[in-house]
Design a protein around this motif. Structure first.
Motif, PDB file in Angstrom:
ATOM      1  N   GLU A   6       0.834  -1.205   0.000  1.00  0.00           N
ATOM      2  CA  GLU A   6       0.000   0.000   0.000  1.00  0.00           C
ATOM      3  C   GLU A   6       0.864   1.248   0.000  1.00  0.00           C
ATOM      4  OE1 GLU A   6      -3.558   2.280   2.494  1.00  0.00           O
ATOM      5  OE2 GLU A   6      -2.590   0.501   3.360  1.00  0.00           O
ATOM      6  N   LEU A   7       1.964   1.221   0.749  1.00  0.00           N
ATOM      7  CA  LEU A   7       2.840   2.379   0.807  1.00  0.00           C
ATOM      8  C   LEU A   7       3.453   2.663  -0.564  1.00  0.00           C
ATOM      9  CD1 LEU A   7       3.791   4.473   2.821  1.00  0.00           C
ATOM     10  CD2 LEU A   7       5.685   2.954   3.439  1.00  0.00           C
ATOM     11  N   ALA A   8       3.791   1.614  -1.295  1.00  0.00           N
ATOM     12  CA  ALA A   8       4.319   1.808  -2.649  1.00  0.00           C
ATOM     13  C   ALA A   8       3.269   2.442  -3.559  1.00  0.00           C
ATOM     14  CB  ALA A   8       4.776   0.463  -3.222  1.00  0.00           C
ATOM     15  N   GLU A   9       2.017   2.024  -3.413  1.00  0.00           N
ATOM     16  CA  GLU A   9       0.944   2.629  -4.202  1.00  0.00           C
ATOM     17  C   GLU A   9       0.743   4.093  -3.830  1.00  0.00           C
ATOM     18  OE1 GLU A   9      -2.503   0.280  -3.579  1.00  0.00           O
ATOM     19  OE2 GLU A   9      -1.745  -1.476  -4.661  1.00  0.00           O
ATOM     20  N   LEU A  10       0.813   4.398  -2.540  1.00  0.00           N
ATOM     21  CA  LEU A  10       0.651   5.781  -2.093  1.00  0.00           C
ATOM     22  C   LEU A  10       1.800   6.651  -2.582  1.00  0.00           C
ATOM     23  CD1 LEU A  10      -0.647   5.209   1.555  1.00  0.00           C
ATOM     24  CD2 LEU A  10      -1.955   6.073  -0.392  1.00  0.00           C
ATOM     25  N   ARG A  11       2.999   6.078  -2.644  1.00  0.00           N
ATOM     26  CA  ARG A  11       4.132   6.847  -3.170  1.00  0.00           C
ATOM     27  C   ARG A  11       3.908   7.189  -4.633  1.00  0.00           C
ATOM     28  NH1 ARG A  11      10.519   5.048  -3.384  1.00  0.00           N
ATOM     29  NH2 ARG A  11       9.947   4.132  -5.389  1.00  0.00           N
ATOM     30  N   ALA A  12       3.455   6.230  -5.415  1.00  0.00           N
ATOM     31  CA  ALA A  12       3.182   6.493  -6.831  1.00  0.00           C
ATOM     32  C   ALA A  12       2.094   7.549  -6.985  1.00  0.00           C
ATOM     33  CB  ALA A  12       2.782   5.198  -7.534  1.00  0.00           C
ATOM     34  N   PHE A  13       1.071   7.469  -6.148  1.00  0.00           N
ATOM     35  CA  PHE A  13       0.010   8.472  -6.158  1.00  0.00           C
ATOM     36  C   PHE A  13       0.572   9.857  -5.834  1.00  0.00           C
ATOM     37  CE2 PHE A  13      -2.420  10.850  -2.933  1.00  0.00           C
ATOM     38  CZ  PHE A  13      -3.398  11.417  -3.753  1.00  0.00           C
ATOM     39  N   ALA A  14       1.419   9.943  -4.812  1.00  0.00           N
ATOM     40  CA  ALA A  14       1.969  11.233  -4.390  1.00  0.00           C
ATOM     41  C   ALA A  14       2.869  11.829  -5.456  1.00  0.00           C
ATOM     42  CB  ALA A  14       2.733  11.068  -3.081  1.00  0.00           C
ATOM     43  N   VAL A  15       3.641  10.997  -6.150  1.00  0.00           N
ATOM     44  CA  VAL A  15       4.477  11.497  -7.247  1.00  0.00           C
ATOM     45  C   VAL A  15       3.606  12.094  -8.344  1.00  0.00           C
ATOM     46  CG1 VAL A  15       6.018  10.792  -9.129  1.00  0.00           C
ATOM     47  CG2 VAL A  15       6.439   9.970  -6.798  1.00  0.00           C
ATOM     48  N   ASP A  16       2.557  11.394  -8.709  1.00  0.00           N
ATOM     49  CA  ASP A  16       1.661  11.884  -9.759  1.00  0.00           C
ATOM     50  C   ASP A  16       0.995  13.193  -9.346  1.00  0.00           C
ATOM     51  OD1 ASP A  16       0.173  11.327 -12.340  1.00  0.00           O
ATOM     52  OD2 ASP A  16      -1.510  11.451 -10.944  1.00  0.00           O
ATOM     53  N   ALA A  17       0.551  13.273  -8.086  1.00  0.00           N
ATOM     54  CA  ALA A  17      -0.096  14.491  -7.602  1.00  0.00           C
ATOM     55  C   ALA A  17       0.880  15.658  -7.570  1.00  0.00           C
ATOM     56  CB  ALA A  17      -0.690  14.247  -6.216  1.00  0.00           C
ATOM     57  N   ALA A  18       2.104  15.420  -7.115  1.00  0.00           N
ATOM     58  CA  ALA A  18       3.104  16.488  -7.056  1.00  0.00           C
ATOM     59  C   ALA A  18       3.428  17.005  -8.450  1.00  0.00           C
ATOM     60  CB  ALA A  18       4.361  15.985  -6.360  1.00  0.00           C
ATOM     61  N   VAL A 128      12.452  13.385  -6.578  1.00  0.00           N
ATOM     62  CA  VAL A 128      12.889  12.299  -5.696  1.00  0.00           C
ATOM     63  C   VAL A 128      11.681  11.877  -4.875  1.00  0.00           C
ATOM     64  CG1 VAL A 128      15.333  12.908  -5.574  1.00  0.00           C
ATOM     65  CG2 VAL A 128      13.730  13.923  -3.949  1.00  0.00           C
ATOM     66  N   ALA A 129      11.578  10.563  -4.634  1.00  0.00           N
ATOM     67  CA  ALA A 129      10.445  10.039  -3.876  1.00  0.00           C
ATOM     68  C   ALA A 129      10.909   8.846  -3.065  1.00  0.00           C
ATOM     69  CB  ALA A 129       9.312   9.631  -4.803  1.00  0.00           C
ATOM     70  N   ALA A 130      10.482   8.804  -1.802  1.00  0.00           N
ATOM     71  CA  ALA A 130      10.914   7.734  -0.901  1.00  0.00           C
ATOM     72  C   ALA A 130       9.753   7.277  -0.040  1.00  0.00           C
ATOM     73  CB  ALA A 130      12.059   8.223  -0.011  1.00  0.00           C
ATOM     74  N   SER A 131       9.795   6.015   0.342  1.00  0.00           N
ATOM     75  CA  SER A 131       8.863   5.475   1.321  1.00  0.00           C
ATOM     76  C   SER A 131       9.642   4.604   2.291  1.00  0.00           C
ATOM     77  CB  SER A 131       7.762   4.653   0.629  1.00  0.00           C
ATOM     78  OG  SER A 131       8.320   3.643  -0.179  1.00  0.00           O
ATOM     79  N   ALA A 132       9.165   4.511   3.520  1.00  0.00           N
ATOM     80  CA  ALA A 132       9.882   3.798   4.573  1.00  0.00           C
ATOM     81  C   ALA A 132      10.133   2.351   4.158  1.00  0.00           C
ATOM     82  CB  ALA A 132       9.073   3.845   5.862  1.00  0.00           C
ATOM     83  N   GLY A 133      11.395   1.977   4.099  1.00  0.00           N
ATOM     84  CA  GLY A 133      11.768   0.631   3.705  1.00  0.00           C
ATOM     85  C   GLY A 133      11.743   0.376   2.218  1.00  0.00           C
TER      86      GLY A 133
END
Length: 263
Positions: A6-18, A128-133
């Motif tokens: 889920e965190l990976a999906e949220l990261r992709a979402f956040a990149v697209d939104a940014a 740049v985009a990061a998620s925990a782990g």
């Protein structure tokens, strides 16, 4: 705790939104924009407001129970225990003067822990985009994404040290004498340079949550270290020090902060 998938999906979402918010800012970048002055004396333009509005709408559609903390429109409460932070234009002075070193910031707090961070630099077409782990990814214009990594400089006299504003450092002369190079490539751009191995440290004496929350996962997942200037590992705090890691304690000591002795 958010599952890795889920965190990976949220990261992709956040990149697209940014990136979508960045396109709004680019439409106004380099033009003479009217601006208002906020209570803290900083400028705000219509581009700030429209970009943050887009980010908030995207988050409300994707994560309707999550809260939002934003620079322009304050706090929207949520019921999930998760809070997004958004800064539509970090580096407004750069933006207003046609300098391309500004960014769109999106972060995610799960409770009090920063678990996701995105920094998009619209005028440079760099992200740049990061998620925990999940590591820190780095996109540059026209290139495939690669892993962002700090560089292993272990001597301050060989380091490139950055800050947004020298006037807010207690002893800038001492820092200038010890660092290999000292430059004011500031705001989020400086932290991106640390995370991508193009600088060794970035000092920010004054930060708001929407500035700092995305930075912790970005810097740590790139192999670096992120604390306040008191040496505390906190993202939503009033100051920030990003480093490659080996230089962190020495910089805290040099800056004369209480955390220097224990970091």
């Amino acid at each position: 705790m958010i599952e890795a998938a889920e965190l990976a999906e949220l990261r992709a979402f956040a990149v697209d939104a940014a990136r979508a918010a960045g396109r709004i800012t680019l439409a106004a970048f380099g033009t003479a924009l009217p601006f208002d002055t906020k209570s803290d004396g900083s400028p705000v333009t219509d581009a700030d407001r429209r970009a943050e509005d887009l980010l908030r709408r995207r988050i409300a559609e994707r994560c309707p129970r999550d809260g939002v903390i934003g620079e322009e429109f304050g706090v929207t409460e949520g019921g999930s225990g998760r809070r997004w932070t958004v800064d539509p234009i970090d580096g407004t002075t750069s933006f207003d003067h046609g300098v391309p070193l500004y960014g769109v910031l999106v972060g995610l707090l799960d409770g009090d822990e920063a678990v996701l961070g995105v920094i998009h630099l619209p005028a440079l077409d760099e992200t740049v985009a990061a998620s925990a782990g999940g590591g820190c990814a780095w996109w540059r214009a026209g290139a495939a994404p690669e892993a962002a990594r700090v560089r292993p400089t272990d001597r301050l006299d060989r380091a490139l040290v950055l800050t947004t504003d020298l006037t807010r450092i207690e002893d800038p002369g001492g820092l200038a004498a010890r660092a290999g190079r000292l430059r004011t490539w500031g705001d989020c751009y400086g932290h991106v340079l640390v995370a991508t191995g193009r600088a060794d440290a970035m000092i920010d004496p004054r930060m708001s949550p929407w500035d700092s929350v995305p930075l912790l996962p970005v810097v740590e997942e790139a192999g670096g270290r992120f604390t306040t200037l008191d040496g505390e590992r906190r993202s939503a705090a009033g100051s920030a020090l990003s480093t490659n890691g080996p230089l962190h304690r020495e910089l805290l000591d040099l800056l004369g902060t209480p955390g220097g002795a224990r970091a």
